[in-house]
Motif scaffolding. Sequence first.
Motif, PDB file in Angstrom:
ATOM      1  N   VAL A  39      80.424 119.827  39.204  1.00  0.00           N
ATOM      2  CA  VAL A  39      79.775 118.743  38.458  1.00  0.00           C
ATOM      3  C   VAL A  39      79.486 119.230  37.049  1.00  0.00           C
ATOM      4  O   VAL A  39      78.809 120.253  36.867  1.00  0.00           O
ATOM      5  CB  VAL A  39      78.454 118.304  39.120  1.00  0.00           C
ATOM      6  N   ALA A  40      79.984 118.524  36.051  1.00  0.00           N
ATOM      7  CA  ALA A  40      79.664 118.860  34.659  1.00  0.00           C
ATOM      8  C   ALA A  40      78.221 118.459  34.386  1.00  0.00           C
ATOM      9  O   ALA A  40      77.855 117.290  34.537  1.00  0.00           O
ATOM     10  CB  ALA A  40      80.608 118.137  33.708  1.00  0.00           C
ATOM     11  N   ALA A  82      71.755 114.275  32.643  1.00  0.00           N
ATOM     12  CA  ALA A  82      72.773 115.066  33.328  1.00  0.00           C
ATOM     13  C   ALA A  82      72.271 115.528  34.694  1.00  0.00           C
ATOM     14  O   ALA A  82      73.022 115.534  35.677  1.00  0.00           O
ATOM     15  CB  ALA A  82      73.169 116.265  32.476  1.00  0.00           C
ATOM     16  N   LEU A  83      71.001 115.895  34.778  1.00  0.00           N
ATOM     17  CA  LEU A  83      70.437 116.297  36.073  1.00  0.00           C
ATOM     18  C   LEU A  83      70.394 115.121  37.035  1.00  0.00           C
ATOM     19  O   LEU A  83      70.659 115.270  38.234  1.00  0.00           O
ATOM     20  CB  LEU A  83      69.040 116.890  35.882  1.00  0.00           C
ATOM     21  N   LYS A 132      86.389 125.156  32.657  1.00  0.00           N
ATOM     22  CA  LYS A 132      85.892 126.227  33.519  1.00  0.00           C
ATOM     23  C   LYS A 132      85.559 125.704  34.908  1.00  0.00           C
ATOM     24  O   LYS A 132      85.792 126.384  35.915  1.00  0.00           O
ATOM     25  CB  LYS A 132      84.675 126.900  32.886  1.00  0.00           C
ATOM     26  N   LEU A 133      85.024 124.504  34.983  1.00  0.00           N
ATOM     27  CA  LEU A 133      84.776 123.890  36.288  1.00  0.00           C
ATOM     28  C   LEU A 133      86.086 123.676  37.039  1.00  0.00           C
ATOM     29  O   LEU A 133      86.167 123.914  38.254  1.00  0.00           O
ATOM     30  CB  LEU A 133      84.044 122.558  36.116  1.00  0.00           C
ATOM     31  N   ASP A 134      87.114 123.260  36.313  1.00  0.00           N
ATOM     32  CA  ASP A 134      88.424 123.066  36.945  1.00  0.00           C
ATOM     33  C   ASP A 134      88.964 124.384  37.498  1.00  0.00           C
ATOM     34  O   ASP A 134      89.580 124.408  38.577  1.00  0.00           O
ATOM     35  CB  ASP A 134      89.409 122.480  35.932  1.00  0.00           C
ATOM     36  N   ALA A 135      88.717 125.476  36.782  1.00  0.00           N
ATOM     37  CA  ALA A 135      89.177 126.781  37.254  1.00  0.00           C
ATOM     38  C   ALA A 135      88.440 127.204  38.521  1.00  0.00           C
ATOM     39  O   ALA A 135      89.033 127.774  39.442  1.00  0.00           O
ATOM     40  CB  ALA A 135      88.995 127.832  36.154  1.00  0.00           C
ATOM     41  N   VAL A 136      87.148 126.922  38.588  1.00  0.00           N
ATOM     42  CA  VAL A 136      86.372 127.227  39.794  1.00  0.00           C
ATOM     43  C   VAL A 136      86.900 126.420  40.976  1.00  0.00           C
ATOM     44  O   VAL A 136      87.072 126.942  42.084  1.00  0.00           O
ATOM     45  CB  VAL A 136      84.873 126.947  39.568  1.00  0.00           C
ATOM     46  N   GLY A 142      78.258 123.353  35.416  1.00  0.00           N
ATOM     47  CA  GLY A 142      78.546 124.044  34.165  1.00  0.00           C
ATOM     48  C   GLY A 142      78.773 122.992  33.096  1.00  0.00           C
ATOM     49  O   GLY A 142      78.907 121.804  33.400  1.00  0.00           O
ATOM     50  N   ARG A 143      78.847 123.423  31.863  1.00  0.00           N
ATOM     51  CA  ARG A 143      79.019 122.468  30.763  1.00  0.00           C
ATOM     52  C   ARG A 143      80.467 122.269  30.369  1.00  0.00           C
ATOM     53  O   ARG A 143      80.813 121.248  29.772  1.00  0.00           O
ATOM     54  CB  ARG A 143      78.205 122.922  29.553  1.00  0.00           C
TER      55      ARG A 143
END
Length: 249
Positions: A57-58, A66-67, A42-46, A37-38
């Motif tokens: 992974v951001a 990024a990929l 939100k990644l931390d919440a997941v 995700g960007r």
Amino acid sequence: MNELTGKTALVTGGTSGIGLAVARRFAAEGAHVIVTGRAQDKLDAVKAELGESVTTVAADVSSLDALDALFAVVAERGEGLDVVFANAGGGEFAALEEVSWKHFADTFEANVGGTVFTVQKALPFLSAGSSVILTSSNIDVKGSPSFSVYAASKAAIRSFTRSWAAELVDRGIRVNAIAPGPIATPGLSGLAGAPEQEQALLDGLAAGVPMKRLGSPDEIAEAVLYLASSRSSYVTGSELYVDGGASQV
């Protein structure tokens, strides 16, 4: 049922809506899920919710750098990939006379370019029996005013599904697409543009569905799980419409 025990799955755009529902479902079925995700919060919440079942992974899939960083994480884990759910993307309303180059480029870079290069860079990590699932939309076979650029990007996804299924069949890799209709997600609500217009938009979309309601992200996740699991072992090149009959009835 633990249909994905011992498997590693990649879910792009996995911090909200359909992507998050799929990440949860995959984790519940025993997979280790790499979620992109960007937004770091939100990644931390997941991560807080799913714990050791996920690696976050951001990554913005429209960026090749990024990929590359994402797949460096995949390589470092050393487990390969068994499932790729190329889900990241989005769109905005724009009537034909309002379409700008930025609107066109942003939509195609995320939805089309992001899908192409996510799958391309995943290929070295996929082996026989792997499943690739692309996120299309039922709009790829419908006409929708002010949504033509988004619809065209999803029609491209349908075409990729067929072509890549043919290209990868000899490697034992299946490629399918999921085509949701209107699903109750933050992304759908965000199309309204203003909070006071949101309910009218959602009610109007629901009215156009034969089942007279919006779908839920969990309903899409169940369909994606089917395409990811061995239950769909004889299915490739297909597009599964999960849209309450909107594209069929």
